[in-house]
Design an enzyme around this catalytic site. Structure first.
Site, mmCIF file in Angstrom:
data_model
loop_
_atom_site.group_PDB
_atom_site.id
_atom_site.type_symbol
_atom_site.label_atom_id
_atom_site.label_comp_id
_atom_site.label_asym_id
_atom_site.label_seq_id
_atom_site.Cartn_x
_atom_site.Cartn_y
_atom_site.Cartn_z
ATOM 1 N N CYS A 69 0.867 -1.184 0.000
ATOM 2 C CA CYS A 69 0.000 0.000 0.000
ATOM 3 C C CYS A 69 0.902 1.232 0.000
ATOM 4 C CB CYS A 69 -0.912 -0.067 1.228
ATOM 5 S SG CYS A 69 -1.311 1.483 2.029
ATOM 6 N N CYS A 72 0.760 3.779 2.813
ATOM 7 C CA CYS A 72 1.309 3.224 4.066
ATOM 8 C C CYS A 72 2.823 3.382 4.096
ATOM 9 C CB CYS A 72 0.974 1.744 4.215
ATOM 10 S SG CYS A 72 -0.783 1.383 4.321
#
Ligand SMILES: [Zn+2]
Length: 144
Positions: A69, A72
């Protein structure tokens, strides 16, 4: 575990078991260390959620993140900086939702990254997605 001294910013290596039981002082300046807000993000292992988050004496910023991600990954270094800046004041904790999907379900988290803010074991705020450092700092300021 690594614990940064809030007073002199030196890194101390301390056995986690020892931290739980005794008052531990900084090897350099002898100020008491605050293992509950160690100056580094803490990985919350399965089964240690209560100990790490619910029973934490100091406020906790919990990052629910997933591998692969991009936001992230962008957020990760900022969380490190935050833990360092607020050593002794806030604990930054991380849960990988791919490894621990039950955690995401428990908090009804639909996307990553989601940041939950806890004070005395209660969730007091949440936000989702990447945000720049000043916004992150403002988000946690509500529990300081
Ligand atoms: Zn020190």
């Amino acid at each position: 575990m690594k614990v940064m001294c809030a007073a002199c910013k030196v890194t101390n290596n301390v056995a986690e078991e020892k931290m739980r039981k005794n008052l531990v002082r900084c090897g350099k300046c002898k100020e008491p260390l605050t293992p509950d807000a160690p100056g580094y993000p803490v990985e919350v292992a399965p089964g240690s959620f209560n100990f790490q988050v619910k029973e934490s004496e100091c406020p906790v910023l919990l990052d629910l993140w997933g591998p692969g991600c991009p936001p992230c990954r962008q957020l990760a270094p900022l969380l490190k900086d935050l833990a360092k800046e607020l050593v002794g004041k806030i604990k930054v904790a991380k849960v990988n939702v791919q490894e621990q999907p039950a955690a995401a379900n428990a908090f009804q988290v639909r996307g990553v990254p989601t940041l939950l803010l806890f004070k005395q074991g209660q969730e007091v705020a949440r936000t989702a997605g990447f945000m720049p450092y000043p916004e992150l700092r403002k988000f946690v300021a509500q529990v300081l």
